[in-house]
Design an enzyme around this catalytic site. Structure first.
Site, PDB file in Angstrom:
ATOM      1  N   SER A  93       1.036  -1.220  -0.150  1.00 40.67           N
ATOM      2  CA  SER A  93       0.146   0.146   0.013  1.00 40.67           C
ATOM      3  C   SER A  93       1.212   1.595   0.049  1.00 40.67           C
ATOM      4  CB  SER A  93      -1.038   0.254   1.203  1.00 40.67           C
ATOM      5  OG  SER A  93       0.064   0.213   2.519  1.00 40.67           O
ATOM      6  N   HIS A 127       0.608   5.531   6.670  1.00 38.31           N
ATOM      7  CA  HIS A 127       0.770   5.807   5.760  1.00 38.31           C
ATOM      8  C   HIS A 127       1.328   7.167   5.562  1.00 38.31           C
ATOM      9  CE1 HIS A 127      -1.716   2.871   4.336  1.00 38.31           C
ATOM     10  NE2 HIS A 127      -0.352   1.967   4.063  1.00 38.31           N
ATOM     11  N   ASP A 151      -2.436   7.964   7.297  1.00 39.73           N
ATOM     12  CA  ASP A 151      -3.722   7.749   7.873  1.00 39.73           C
ATOM     13  C   ASP A 151      -2.718   6.691   9.259  1.00 39.73           C
ATOM     14  OD1 ASP A 151      -2.707   5.575   6.654  1.00 39.73           O
ATOM     15  OD2 ASP A 151      -3.794   5.307   5.515  1.00 39.73           O
TER      16      ASP A 151
END
Length: 371
Positions: free
Chosen positions: A41, A334, A331
Site C-alpha cells: 500500500s 501511511h 492515516d
C-alpha cells in the site's frame, strides 16, 4: 523472421523509437526511462480499486490534495512515493496495471503492479482476501512484456525493460499483517522472531532474483520504516506516545539483514542492480525532530479516530486535519504527501547512510552517460 506490425503497433513503435533515441541520432537526449513499481500500500496507485477487497483507498478523504481532488486508490492525501519519483525523473505517473487506461503508448512509460496488503509471504494479508500477491505481480510483469512485445517487438521490449527504473516495497506487512497480526499467530508459533526475519529475507531474495530474470537492472528496494511508531501501533500499544519496542526490534533485525542480502546479490550478479533505500532512517529523521521538517506532529495521523487518530480506517466520518503539510502521517499507517516528498528527496540525493551504494541522481547520471 521479420516482425509484422499492425497499424497501431507501427505507430507505437515509431513513438518509442523517437522517444528513446530522438528524431536525428541515438545520441540525442533520451526521454525518461520506463518505471515499474511492485509492492504494497505504500506504493499502490490504485490496483486494488479493481479488486473485491477491503484494502482500498478509493473513497474520500483519500486524495483530498491529489491534483484531481479525487480518491485514486493511493493511500495518501495526495501523491505517493512512485508519483513523486516519476516527477523527479521527468515522467508521467505510472498507471496501475489493472487500469483499462493502460494501453498503447502509455504501456511504454511502465506500470504499477503494487497491491495494498501484500507482503513477501503469500500468507501475509490473508484478511484482505483478494489482493495481488508478490508472485502474481511478477506474473503480471511477464504478461506486460508480452503485451509490449506485440506493440514494439521483443528486441525493443527487452531494451525498454533493461533500461527501466524499478521500485520494490515489501516487508512491513509481513510483520504487522502476519507475524504480529494476532497474538500467537501461525507464523509466530512457527518461528521465533530471530528465525522469522532470515526466513522472509530468504524469500525476498527469490522474488528479487525472479525480477532480475525478467530483465530488471536498476532496482530500488526499500526497507521498513519504524514499524512501532506508526499511529496504529501507538493507539493500540503505547501509553505515553513511546514507540512499540517489539516492532522496533523487528525492524532493527530486518533492515540490516535486507542490506546484507542486497549486497550479496549484487556481488553474485557482478553489478549494482539492487539499491537499498534506508526508509527507516528517513522516517526517523523527521519523527525524532518533526519541527525541523515543518511538522507539528509525527505521532498523530491527520485522518482517523481514537488515540493518535490511529484506530480503524480513514473514512468520510473520520477526523481530518485542516493542513496536511504539518502532519508526518496521513492515516494510521501511511505517510502524508509532505513526508513522502522528504523521503523522495533522500532517494534522489541522499548519502550512503540513506541510499546504498548510490542515490538515484547518481544512477541517472551514470545511465545517461552510457547512452
Amino acid at each position: 523472421m521479420a516482425v509484422s506490425f499492425g497499424s497501431t503497433s507501427h505507430v507505437v513503435l515509431t513513438f518509442y523509437l523517437l522517444a528513446t533515441f530522438g528524431p536525428f541520432s541515438p545520441r540525442a537526449e533520451a526521454a525518461p526511462c520506463a518505471f515499474f513499481v511492485f509492492g504494497d500500500s505504500l506504493v499502490d496507485s490504485g490496483n486494488n480499486n479493481y479488486l473485491a477487497t477491503t484494502a482500498r483507498a478509493d473513497a474520500p478523504p483519500y486524495g483530498i490534495d491529489h491534483p484531481s481532488h479525487r480518491a485514486t486508490g493511493r493511500f495518501s492525501n495526495g501523491l505517493n512515493i512512485p508519483d513523486l519519483i516519476s516527477q523527479r525523473i521527468g515522467s508521467e505517473p505510472t498507471l496501475p496495471y489493472l487500469s483499462p487506461e493502460l494501453t498503447g503508448e502509455k504501456l511504454l512509460r511502465g506500470a504499477n503492479f503494487a497491491s495494498a496488503g501484500v507482503g513477501i509471504l503469500n500468507d501475509t494479508g490473508v484478511q484482505f482476501v483478494n489482493i495481488i500477491r508478490a508472485p502474481v505481480q511478477l506474473d503480471y510483469f511477464k504478461q506486460y512484456q508480452q503485451r509490449v512485445s506485440a506493440l514494439i517487438g521483443p528486441e525493443y521490449t527487452k531494451q525498454l525493460v533493461n533500461n527501466a527504473l524499478f521500485l520494490v516495497t515489501l516487508g512491513g506487512n509481513d510483520f504487522v499483517n502476519n507475524y504480529y497480526l494476532v497474538p500467537l499467530s501461525a507464523r509466530s508459533r512457527q518461528y521465533k522472531l530471530q528465525d522469522y526475519v532470515p526466513f522472509i529475507i530468504s524469500e525476498y531474495r527469490k522474488i528479487l532474483l525472479r525480477l532480475y530474470d525478467l530483465g530488471a537492472r536498476r532496482v530500488l528496494v526499500t526497507g521498513t520504516g519504524p514499524l512501532g511508531c506508526v499511529p496504529a501501533e501507538l493507539a493500540q500499544h503505547s501509553r505515553n506516545g513511546e514507540c512499540v519496542a517489539e516492532l522496533q526490534y523487528a525492524a532493527s533485525l530486518y533492515n540490516p539483514q535486507l542490506d546484507d542480502m542486497l549486497t550479496s546479490l549484487n556481488q553474485e550478479l557482478g553489478s549494482h542492480v539492487f539499491v537499498g533505500v534506508n526508509t527507516r532512517q528517513m522516517h526517523n529523521d523527521f519523527m525524532s525532530n518533526p519541527g525541523a521538517y515543518g511538522f507539528v506532529t509525527a505521532k498523530i495521523a491527520c485522518c482517523g479516530q481514537g488515540p493518535y487518530n490511529g484506530i480503524g480506517l480513514c473514512t468520510p466520518m473520520s477526523n481530518v486535519c485542516p493542513n496536511r503539510d504539518v502532519y508526518a502521517f496521513w492515516d494510521a499507517f501511511h505517510p502524508s504527501e509532505k513526508a513522502s516528498r522528504l523521503i523522495v528527496e533522500q532517494i534522489m540525493s541522499g548519502t550512503t547512510e540513506y541510499m546504498k551504494p548510490m542515490n538515484l541522481s547518481t544512477i541517472l547520471a551514470i545511465d545517461s552517460n552510457q547512452l
